[in-house]
Write an enzyme that holds these catalytic residues in place. Structure first.
Site, short mmCIF file in Angstrom:
data_model
loop_
_atom_site.label_atom_id
_atom_site.label_comp_id
_atom_site.label_asym_id
_atom_site.label_seq_id
_atom_site.Cartn_x
_atom_site.Cartn_y
_atom_site.Cartn_z
CG ASP A 8 6.06 -19.45 -112.94
OD1 ASP A 8 5.58 -19.90 -111.88
OD2 ASP A 8 6.29 -20.18 -113.92
CG ASP A 68 -3.56 -22.80 -111.66
OD1 ASP A 68 -4.40 -21.98 -112.01
OD2 ASP A 68 -3.63 -24.01 -111.96
CG PHE A 81 -2.05 -22.91 -120.11
CD1 PHE A 81 -1.80 -23.52 -118.89
CD2 PHE A 81 -1.05 -22.86 -121.06
CE1 PHE A 81 -0.56 -24.09 -118.64
CE2 PHE A 81 0.19 -23.44 -120.81
CZ PHE A 81 0.44 -24.04 -119.60
P1 IMP Z 1 -0.09 -24.55 -108.79
O1 IMP Z 1 0.58 -25.66 -108.03
O2 IMP Z 1 -1.39 -24.99 -109.42
O3 IMP Z 1 -0.25 -23.26 -108.02
O4 IMP Z 1 0.76 -24.31 -110.08
C1 IMP Z 1 1.86 -23.57 -110.14
C2 IMP Z 1 2.69 -24.03 -111.33
O5 IMP Z 1 1.88 -24.49 -112.43
C3 IMP Z 1 3.45 -22.86 -111.87
O6 IMP Z 1 4.71 -22.79 -111.27
C4 IMP Z 1 3.54 -23.15 -113.34
O7 IMP Z 1 4.68 -23.93 -113.59
C5 IMP Z 1 2.32 -23.96 -113.65
N1 IMP Z 1 1.24 -23.13 -114.24
C6 IMP Z 1 0.07 -22.78 -113.66
N2 IMP Z 1 -0.68 -22.02 -114.47
C7 IMP Z 1 0.05 -21.88 -115.61
C8 IMP Z 1 -0.19 -21.17 -116.85
O8 IMP Z 1 -1.21 -20.51 -117.09
N3 IMP Z 1 0.80 -21.27 -117.79
C9 IMP Z 1 1.96 -21.97 -117.59
N4 IMP Z 1 2.22 -22.62 -116.44
C10 IMP Z 1 1.27 -22.59 -115.47
MG MG Z 2 6.56 -22.58 -111.93
#
Ligand code: IMP
Ligand code: MG
Length: 188
Positions: A109, A112, A161
């Site tokens: 999805d 981040d 977010f």
């Molecule tokens: P990363 O490991 O920081 O890249 O995070 C990825 C995961 O964090 C995604 O698969 C989401 O589940 C969650 N995530 C990151 N940003 C958001 C957001 O803005 N809204 C909801 N979930 C988020």
């Molecule tokens: Mg996710």
């Protein structure tokens, strides 16, 4: 500005139509790269449930795309605060298909800090796929803590977010048809 009746929503960032357009564009790029070849889409639960379903059907509708589309799912969670990931990724559910020798596309999805996808790419590379690529609907590139290759990206996400279209805040708001910024008082 798109208006909404939901009192928890401050602003709609991407409408259902904008999401559908982004997914059609992703399908066009993927179709061009895998024309006549079978692919396995590995959706990352729960957030990528809708993007995986819509991308798979968008690809299947095309006559110039992959010869076969197999669906599989993997589930991970990150330890940490409610609305920020900590980077400690835990595998909750593994894929059920063998990925060896196959063209695998991870469908996520949102990226981040990148740690979730870095973990998943490492895990699935270990399964000896023929090829491994990554598709994300939303990208927050300025938040990256680690270099991760993203082959297909849909929408550039503002530094907010966001919820909806599969993304949640404490398991809520996943079923909203659009992507939205929550009001700050909706966070507990
Ligand atoms: P990363 O490991 O920081 O890249 O995070 C990825 C995961 O964090 C995604 O698969 C989401 O589940 C969650 N995530 C990151 N940003 C958001 C957001 O803005 N809204 C909801 N979930 C988020
Ligand atoms: Mg996710």
């Amino acid at each position: 500005m798109i208006l909404t009746d939901d009192p928890a929503i401050e602003a709609v960032l991407f409408s259902a139509e904008q999401i559908a357009e982004a997914i059609a564009d992703l399908a066009e790029s993927i179709a061009a790269d895998y024309r006549g070849e079978p692919v396995v889409l590995v959706g990352v639960l729960k957030g990528a449930l809708f993007v995986t379903a819509d991308l798979a059907r968008s690809l299947a509708r095309r006559t110039d795309g992959p010869s076969d589309i197999c669906l599989d799912f993997i589930a991970v969670s990150s330890y940490g605060n409610a609305n920020r990931t900590s980077g400690e990724v835990r595998l909750l559910k593994d894929t059920s298909e063998s990925l060896e020798g196959r063209n695998v596309i991870i469908v996520e999805d949102i990226i981040d800090n990148g740690l979730t996808l870095a973990y998943l790419q490492g895990l699935l590379r270990g399964r000896a796929p023929r090829s491994l690529r990554t598709c994300v609907l939303l990208d927050k590139p300025y938040r990256r803590a680690i270099d991760v290759v993203v082959d297909y990206r849909g929408l550039l996400c503002p530094d907010e977010f966001i919820v909806g279209y599969g993304l949640d805040y404490q398991e809520r708001y996943r079923t909203l048809p659009y992507l939205a910024k929550l009001r700050s008082d909706a966070f507990s």
